[in-house]
Design a protein around this motif. Structure first.
Motif, short mmCIF file in Angstrom:
data_model
loop_
_atom_site.label_atom_id
_atom_site.label_comp_id
_atom_site.label_asym_id
_atom_site.label_seq_id
_atom_site.Cartn_x
_atom_site.Cartn_y
_atom_site.Cartn_z
N ILE A 186 0.86 -1.31 -0.07
CA ILE A 186 -0.09 0.02 -0.14
C ILE A 186 0.79 1.40 -0.03
N ILE A 187 2.01 1.39 0.70
CA ILE A 187 2.71 2.64 1.01
C ILE A 187 3.50 2.57 -0.29
N LEU A 188 4.16 1.57 -0.83
CA LEU A 188 4.61 1.82 -2.02
C LEU A 188 4.21 1.86 -3.43
N GLY A 189 2.72 1.32 -3.23
CA GLY A 189 1.80 1.83 -4.35
C GLY A 189 1.16 3.31 -4.43
N LEU A 190 0.99 3.70 -3.12
CA LEU A 190 0.62 5.03 -2.97
C LEU A 190 1.82 6.06 -3.43
N ALA A 191 2.96 5.64 -3.07
CA ALA A 191 4.19 6.55 -3.38
C ALA A 191 4.25 6.56 -4.97
N GLY A 192 4.08 5.44 -5.66
CA GLY A 192 4.11 5.34 -7.22
C GLY A 192 2.87 6.29 -7.65
N LEU A 193 1.81 6.22 -7.03
CA LEU A 193 0.53 7.06 -7.68
C LEU A 193 0.94 8.57 -7.43
N VAL A 194 1.58 8.85 -6.37
CA VAL A 194 1.55 10.22 -5.82
C VAL A 194 2.88 10.89 -6.95
N MET A 195 3.65 10.07 -7.15
CA MET A 195 4.85 10.51 -7.81
C MET A 195 4.33 10.66 -9.32
N LYS A 196 3.46 9.88 -9.74
CA LYS A 196 2.73 9.97 -11.16
C LYS A 196 1.84 11.17 -11.30
N PHE A 197 1.06 11.52 -10.11
CA PHE A 197 0.03 12.40 -10.58
C PHE A 197 0.41 13.94 -10.02
N PHE A 198 1.42 13.99 -9.19
CA PHE A 198 1.70 15.06 -8.70
C PHE A 198 3.04 15.67 -9.02
N SER A 199 3.33 16.94 -9.06
CA SER A 199 4.68 17.40 -9.55
C SER A 199 5.65 17.29 -8.39
N ILE A 200 6.77 17.07 -9.08
CA ILE A 200 8.02 16.64 -8.00
C ILE A 200 8.32 18.23 -7.07
N ILE A 201 7.82 19.14 -7.43
CA ILE A 201 8.31 20.33 -6.74
C ILE A 201 7.25 20.54 -5.49
N SER A 202 5.93 19.89 -5.52
CA SER A 202 5.40 19.69 -4.27
C SER A 202 5.89 18.72 -3.20
N PHE A 203 5.17 18.73 -2.00
CA PHE A 203 6.03 17.80 -1.10
C PHE A 203 5.46 16.44 -1.10
N LEU A 204 4.21 16.01 -1.69
CA LEU A 204 3.99 14.66 -1.65
C LEU A 204 4.88 13.53 -2.13
N PRO A 205 5.39 14.20 -3.35
CA PRO A 205 6.26 13.10 -4.05
C PRO A 205 7.48 13.02 -2.94
N ILE A 206 8.02 13.98 -2.21
CA ILE A 206 9.18 13.73 -1.44
C ILE A 206 8.76 12.78 -0.25
N ILE A 207 7.62 12.86 0.23
CA ILE A 207 7.47 11.96 1.12
C ILE A 207 7.27 10.46 0.58
N GLY A 208 6.86 10.47 -0.66
CA GLY A 208 6.73 8.94 -1.16
C GLY A 208 8.08 8.59 -1.65
N LEU A 209 9.06 9.66 -2.07
CA LEU A 209 10.24 9.23 -2.14
C LEU A 209 11.10 8.69 -0.84
#
Length: 121
Positions: free
Chosen positions: A49-72
């Protein structure tokens, strides 16, 4: 021109991070549930679940926002903490040593990357 180049680099980084997250997800899916328990880590469903959500966040949000950084950060935690423990428990991480032990040679503390260390002879 400069802004176009910047967003091109950001897009490449975003794709690289997405591929990294997908690799971690597929890797987490290949281990059995009991390997997670034996390694003392959270269960397989949690990490999927965590890694799937991280992949979705990295796909649909810009890397400039904080959500992909949390996923990373979640992907990095899996890769440097959970994955090595799973590999050790499941026997995938031995590499050459496992083959040497199978041939009757046990690895000792004096073995180097190319064989045993014989001193200055």
């Amino acid at each position: 021109m400069l802004i176009t180049g910047f967003f091109g680099v950001v897009a490449l980084i975003s794709w690289a991070l997405l591929i990294f997250a997908v690799f971690a997800f597929v890797d987490a899916a290949t281990y059995r549930e009991d390997a997670y328990r034996a390694a003392g880590k959270n269960n397989k469903g949690f990490w999927l679940i965590i890694l799937g959500l991280a992949g979705l966040v990295m796909k649909f949000f810009s890397i400039i926002s904080f959500l992909p950084i949390i996923g990373l950060i979640a992907v990095i935690v899996y890769m440097v903490d959970v994955r090595p423990a799973l590999r050790e428990v499941s026997g995938r991480g031995q590499g050459r040593r496992r083959g040497a032990a199978r041939r009757g040679r046990s690895g000792s503390s004096s073995d180097g990357p190319y064989g045993p260390y014989n001193g200055r002879r």
